[in-house]
Motif scaffolding. Structure first.
Motif, PDB file in Angstrom:
ATOM      1  N   GLU B  41      17.481  58.216  -8.794  1.00  0.00           N
ATOM      2  CA  GLU B  41      18.411  59.090  -8.093  1.00  0.00           C
ATOM      3  C   GLU B  41      17.687  59.957  -7.068  1.00  0.00           C
ATOM      4  N   ASN B  42      16.453  60.344  -7.425  1.00  0.00           N
ATOM      5  CA  ASN B  42      15.712  61.246  -6.550  1.00  0.00           C
ATOM      6  C   ASN B  42      14.657  60.550  -5.698  1.00  0.00           C
ATOM      7  N   ASN B  43      14.625  59.232  -5.801  1.00  0.00           N
ATOM      8  CA  ASN B  43      13.627  58.524  -5.000  1.00  0.00           C
ATOM      9  C   ASN B  43      12.230  59.023  -5.300  1.00  0.00           C
ATOM     10  N   TYR B  44      12.006  59.338  -6.548  1.00  0.00           N
ATOM     11  CA  TYR B  44      10.727  59.933  -6.907  1.00  0.00           C
ATOM     12  C   TYR B  44       9.580  58.926  -6.849  1.00  0.00           C
ATOM     13  N   ILE B  45       8.482  59.322  -6.243  1.00  0.00           N
ATOM     14  CA  ILE B  45       7.282  58.500  -6.191  1.00  0.00           C
ATOM     15  C   ILE B  45       6.116  59.303  -6.730  1.00  0.00           C
ATOM     16  N   PRO B  46       5.463  58.806  -7.747  1.00  0.00           N
ATOM     17  CA  PRO B  46       4.311  59.535  -8.312  1.00  0.00           C
ATOM     18  C   PRO B  46       3.207  59.674  -7.280  1.00  0.00           C
ATOM     19  N   ASN B  47       2.461  60.723  -7.402  1.00  0.00           N
ATOM     20  CA  ASN B  47       1.364  60.983  -6.485  1.00  0.00           C
ATOM     21  C   ASN B  47       0.096  60.273  -6.961  1.00  0.00           C
ATOM     22  N   THR B  48      -0.350  59.344  -6.122  1.00  0.00           N
ATOM     23  CA  THR B  48      -1.508  58.525  -6.515  1.00  0.00           C
ATOM     24  C   THR B  48      -2.779  59.343  -6.677  1.00  0.00           C
ATOM     25  N   SER B  49      -2.960  60.334  -5.838  1.00  0.00           N
ATOM     26  CA  SER B  49      -4.169  61.146  -5.941  1.00  0.00           C
ATOM     27  C   SER B  49      -4.252  61.772  -7.327  1.00  0.00           C
ATOM     28  N   ALA B  50      -3.177  62.370  -7.722  1.00  0.00           N
ATOM     29  CA  ALA B  50      -3.151  63.031  -9.026  1.00  0.00           C
ATOM     30  C   ALA B  50      -3.366  62.010 -10.132  1.00  0.00           C
ATOM     31  N   ARG B  51      -2.759  60.889  -9.938  1.00  0.00           N
ATOM     32  CA  ARG B  51      -2.862  59.827 -10.918  1.00  0.00           C
ATOM     33  C   ARG B  51      -4.313  59.396 -11.081  1.00  0.00           C
ATOM     34  N   ASP B  52      -4.918  59.061  -9.949  1.00  0.00           N
ATOM     35  CA  ASP B  52      -6.304  58.606  -9.977  1.00  0.00           C
ATOM     36  C   ASP B  52      -7.217  59.660 -10.587  1.00  0.00           C
ATOM     37  N   LEU B  53      -6.936  60.878 -10.216  1.00  0.00           N
ATOM     38  CA  LEU B  53      -7.785  61.974 -10.662  1.00  0.00           C
ATOM     39  C   LEU B  53      -7.737  62.116 -12.183  1.00  0.00           C
ATOM     40  N   GLY B  54      -6.552  62.050 -12.704  1.00  0.00           N
ATOM     41  CA  GLY B  54      -6.387  62.230 -14.136  1.00  0.00           C
ATOM     42  C   GLY B  54      -6.945  61.095 -14.964  1.00  0.00           C
ATOM     43  N   LYS B  55      -6.834  59.892 -14.412  1.00  0.00           N
ATOM     44  CA  LYS B  55      -7.257  58.733 -15.191  1.00  0.00           C
ATOM     45  C   LYS B  55      -8.772  58.692 -15.376  1.00  0.00           C
ATOM     46  N   ALA B  56      -9.212  58.241 -16.540  1.00  0.00           N
ATOM     47  CA  ALA B  56     -10.641  58.208 -16.816  1.00  0.00           C
ATOM     48  C   ALA B  56     -11.235  56.870 -16.417  1.00  0.00           C
ATOM     49  N   THR B  57     -10.401  55.842 -16.386  1.00  0.00           N
ATOM     50  CA  THR B  57     -10.915  54.510 -16.121  1.00  0.00           C
ATOM     51  C   THR B  57      -9.858  53.673 -15.405  1.00  0.00           C
ATOM     52  N   SER B  58     -10.193  52.465 -15.047  1.00  0.00           N
ATOM     53  CA  SER B  58      -9.238  51.591 -14.388  1.00  0.00           C
ATOM     54  C   SER B  58      -9.721  50.164 -14.502  1.00  0.00           C
ATOM     55  N   ASN B  59      -8.922  49.262 -14.022  1.00  0.00           N
ATOM     56  CA  ASN B  59      -9.359  47.880 -13.946  1.00  0.00           C
ATOM     57  C   ASN B  59      -9.420  47.458 -12.488  1.00  0.00           C
ATOM     58  N   ASN B  60      -9.839  48.386 -11.671  1.00  0.00           N
ATOM     59  CA  ASN B  60      -9.855  48.122 -10.241  1.00  0.00           C
ATOM     60  C   ASN B  60     -11.136  47.455  -9.759  1.00  0.00           C
ATOM     61  N   ILE B  61     -10.933  46.532  -8.843  1.00  0.00           N
ATOM     62  CA  ILE B  61     -12.067  45.950  -8.133  1.00  0.00           C
ATOM     63  C   ILE B  61     -11.849  46.252  -6.659  1.00  0.00           C
ATOM     64  N   GLY B  62     -12.811  46.879  -6.055  1.00  0.00           N
ATOM     65  CA  GLY B  62     -12.668  47.297  -4.669  1.00  0.00           C
ATOM     66  C   GLY B  62     -13.144  46.240  -3.695  1.00  0.00           C
ATOM     67  N   VAL B  63     -12.473  46.174  -2.564  1.00  0.00           N
ATOM     68  CA  VAL B  63     -12.902  45.264  -1.499  1.00  0.00           C
ATOM     69  C   VAL B  63     -12.994  46.070  -0.207  1.00  0.00           C
ATOM     70  N   ILE B  64     -14.175  46.122   0.350  1.00  0.00           N
ATOM     71  CA  ILE B  64     -14.362  46.826   1.624  1.00  0.00           C
ATOM     72  C   ILE B  64     -14.496  45.772   2.719  1.00  0.00           C
ATOM     73  N   VAL B  65     -13.539  45.756   3.618  1.00  0.00           N
ATOM     74  CA  VAL B  65     -13.544  44.750   4.680  1.00  0.00           C
ATOM     75  C   VAL B  65     -14.077  45.365   5.966  1.00  0.00           C
ATOM     76  N   ARG B  66     -15.129  44.809   6.475  1.00  0.00           N
ATOM     77  CA  ARG B  66     -15.769  45.384   7.656  1.00  0.00           C
ATOM     78  C   ARG B  66     -15.326  44.656   8.907  1.00  0.00           C
TER      79      ARG B  66
END
Lengths: 337, 337
Positions: B41-66
Motif C-alpha cells: 500500500e505504501n510502496n515501501y522499499i527497504p534501505n539497502t545501506s541499512a540492510r548491508d550495514l546491519g548484516k554480518a555476512t552475505s553470500n555475495n560475490i563481487g564483480v568489478i568491470v573495468r
DNA sequence: CTGAAAGCGCTAACAA
DNA sequence: TTGTTAGCGCTTTCAG
C-alpha cells in the motif's frame, strides 16, 4: 578496521577522524597528520553504507542506465557527468539489465543515496502516474519519452529525438532518391517501444508520399540485437519480395541487415539502399559507411542535466524536449535506377 | 517511510516486519499478510545501506568491470551471473571507468557488501602485493593476469588467454599465407598492458620465422579506441611503407584500421590481409568479415566463478589458468602474391 | 511466533 | 579545535 579503530590508534576521537576523512576545516594540522598516517598505514577505507545511512542529505544526482553496454549511451553519460560535476553535484550511476525495472532501481537509489534528482537513460515509454509514484524527486527521461504512457506533463521531463519524425525523414531521404519499394527492419511494429514509434513514422511517410503500406516489406525481428536483425533479414530475403531500399530503425540492426544483404549478393547501395537511425560510432566504420540519422548525444546529456538542476534549484519546471537528428552522410544510399 | 512506520501501521514490531521482508519462516500467516498489505500500500522499499550495514555476512560475490560498455565483457558477465546464482551466491556488479582504480573499488565493495570473493573483469597486469593488500577475500582476474606484477601465485587466480601466444598465432597465420612484411597496430609496445604482451608475441613470431623486426611497421596509436586506430593507421599510411598484412591487437582496432586501408584504396584481403584478436560480435558483421582469434568468453566466465567458489568453500587453491583462443575464419586473410 | 534492544560504521549536532 | 553522543534504518540475538 572501522573508524573507531583508527581513532584509537591515532589517539583521537572518532569525530576527529571523521572530520579528517571529510576534509572539514576545523582540524589541527597535528591531528590531521596523525590520522592520515594511521589511515594510510592500515589501508583504511570508510564504509559507504554507514556513511550514506548517517547522512541526512547529499548533492547526488542519480543516473539509471538501462541496457548494459549500449555504445549509444557512453557519450551521453560522459556529458552528463561533466555537467553534473560542473554544477557542484555528484553523479551516481547504476547500470541495470534490460529486463530490470528502472523505476524500482531509481526509487531504491533515491533512498540510498538521498538523491536530489534522477536521470533515466533508456526506459519504457508507457509509465503511469501510479508506477512512478514511488519516486519522490524530479526525474528526466533521457532518450525516451512518455508517448504511450499517462504521466502529467508537469510531473516529468524528457529529452529525446522525435522518433516518428526521424523515421519519416529517413523514408523521405530514400523517396527523394527515387525509391518506392521501401522495406523496414524493426523489432516489432506494436511493442510500445521506440520500435513502434519509428514504425509509425515510416507509415506516416509512406502515406504522405502516396506509397502503399505493404506488410510484406515490414520485417519484424523481435529484438534490437544485431544477430537477430541479421537472421531475421536473411530469412525474409528468401521470400524474394521486390524492394530497392531498406530502412532500419536502429544502427546496429542495420549492421546485421547489411551482412544479410551482402550474403544474398545485393550490393549496397548499388542494388539496395540502406538508411538507419542512431549514429553509433561503429557504423562510421562499416563498409560502406552507414548513412544514418544521428541522435545528438552530447546535447541530450547536457539538456537532461540542465533541466534537472533547474528544477532542483527551483528555477525551472518540468518540460518535454524534442531534439532533431543530424543526418550523417554515409555511402549506403543510392539513386533508384 | 521506514521499517518503523510499517511496523506501527501494521500493529506489529519492527522485528516482525523484518522477518516478513526477509522471508523468515517463523511468522504467522496473519502477521505476514498484515505486513505485506501495508508494505504494498505504501510502496515501501527497504534501505539497502541499512540492510548491508546491519548484516554480518552475505553470500555475495563481487564483480568489478573495468571500462564501460566493452562489448567483449557482456557475454562473460552473463556467464558469471549464471554460475554464481547456480551455486547459491548472489552477484553484485559494479562498472568503473577505465581511469578508476579497480583494486580500490573492489576493496570498498568487499566491505560494503561483505563479499565472499571478487572477480575483476579487466584490469592492470602489474599489481604488487602491497597494492592488493587492501582486499581481504580471494579474487580472480578475468581476462588478464599478473604478467608484469609481483604477486605470489598462491595469492590470486587469473583466467585469461595466452596473449603472447595468440599474437604469435595471428602472425603465424599470416606467415603461412606467404606474408613477410607484417605491420602491427597496437596501443603502445611498452605500456605494460595487454598491448605490450601481444606485441611481444608478435616479435617472438617474427624471430621464429626468421623475419626482421621493422620499426616502421609498428603502428602505435596510443589507445584502444576504434577512432584512434583509424586515424593512427591513416596517418601511418602516408609513409607508404611496404607491407602486405596487418595484425591488429584488438578487434575494434581492426575496424578502424580497415576503414583507413579502404580509404587508401587497399582492398582487403586482395592487397592487404588483416587479422586480429578478441572476437567481439561486431566484427562478425564487418565487410569483409574479420578473421580473428576469439577469446573463449563463456569459458572464461565459467572458470573464474568455479575457481573462486572452490576457494571460498575450501575445496581449492588459487591458480592461473591460460585458455587458448579459437580462430574464427573470416575473409580478411589472403595469400600473398 | 513475537517483541525489546543491542549493534552495524559513520556523521553531525552539541558541549566542552 | 576536540570529544561525547544520539541517531541513520535495518538485522539479529535473546527472552518471552
Amino acid at each position: 578496521m572501522t573508524i573507531k579503530d583508527i581513532a584509537k590508534l591515532a589517539g583521537v576521537s572518532v569525530s576527529t577522524v571523521s572530520r579528517v576523512l571529510n576534509n572539514h576545516p576545523d582540524v589541527s594540522k597535528d591531528a590531521y597528520n596523525k590520522v592520515m598516517a594511521i589511515v594510510e598505514e592500515n589501508n583504511y577505507i570508510p564504509n559507504t553504507s554507514a556513511r550514506d545511512l548517517g547522512k541526512a542529505t547529499s548533492n547526488n544526482i542519480g543516473v539509471i542506465v538501462r541496457g548494459m553496454s549500449n555504445p549509444f549511451f557512453t557519450k551521453i553519460i560522459y556529458e552528463i557527468n561533466e555537467r553534473v560535476e560542473k554544477n557542484g553535484y555528484t553523479m551516481v550511476m547504476q547500470q541495470i539489465s534490460a529486463s530490470d525495472d528502472e523505476i524500482m532501481a531509481g526509487a531504491l537509489m533515491e533512498r540510498e543515496k538521498k538523491l536530489k534528482g534522477l536521470i533515466f537513460l533508456g526506459g519504457r515509454l508507457d509509465y503511469t502516474p501510479q508506477q512512478v509514484s514511488c519516486i519522490g524527486v524530479p526525474f528526466v527521461c533521457c532518450t525516451f519519452n512518455n508517448k504511450y504512457g499517462t504521466l502529467d506533463k508537469s510531473d516529468y521531463s524528457s529529452v529525446a529525438i522525435d522518433d516518428n519524425q526521424a523515421a519519416y525523414d529517413a523514408v523521405e531521404k530514400l523517396f527523394n532518391e527515387g525509391h518506392r519499394k521501401i522495406a523496414v527492419v524493426l523489432s516489432r511494429p506494436d511493442d510500445g517501444s521506440v520500435s513502434q514509434v519509428r514504425y509509425e513514422g515510416y507509415v506516416r511517410a509512406l502515406n504522405d508520399f502516396g506509397l502503399e503500406l505493404d506488410d510484406n516489406l515490414v520485417i519484424s525481428v523481435n529484438s534490437f540485437n544485431i544477430a537477430d536483425a541479421y537472421s531475421g533479414v536473411k530469412e525474409w530475403l528468401d521470400n524474394d519480395f521486390d524492394f530497392s531500399a531498406m530502412f532500419c530503425i536502429a544502427d546496429n540492426m542495420a549492421m546485421g541487415a547489411m551482412r544479410a544483404l551482402r550474403e544474398s549478393d545485393f550490393s549496397i547501395p548499388g542494388d539496395i539502399s540502406v538508411v538507419a537511425i542512431d549514429g553509433i560510432e561503429f557504423t562510421e566504420y562499416t563498409n560502406p559507411q552507414l548513412s544514418t540519422f544521428c541522435q545528438p548525444m552530447q546535447r541530450m546529456g547536457k539538456d537532461s542535466v540542465d533541466i534537472l538542476i533547474d528544477i532542483i534549484e527551483g528555477r525551472g519546471h518540468h518540460r518535454q524536449v524534442e531534439l532533431s537528428t543530424i543526418f550523417r552522410v554515409g555511402a549506403t544510399i543510392g539513386t533508384f535506377k
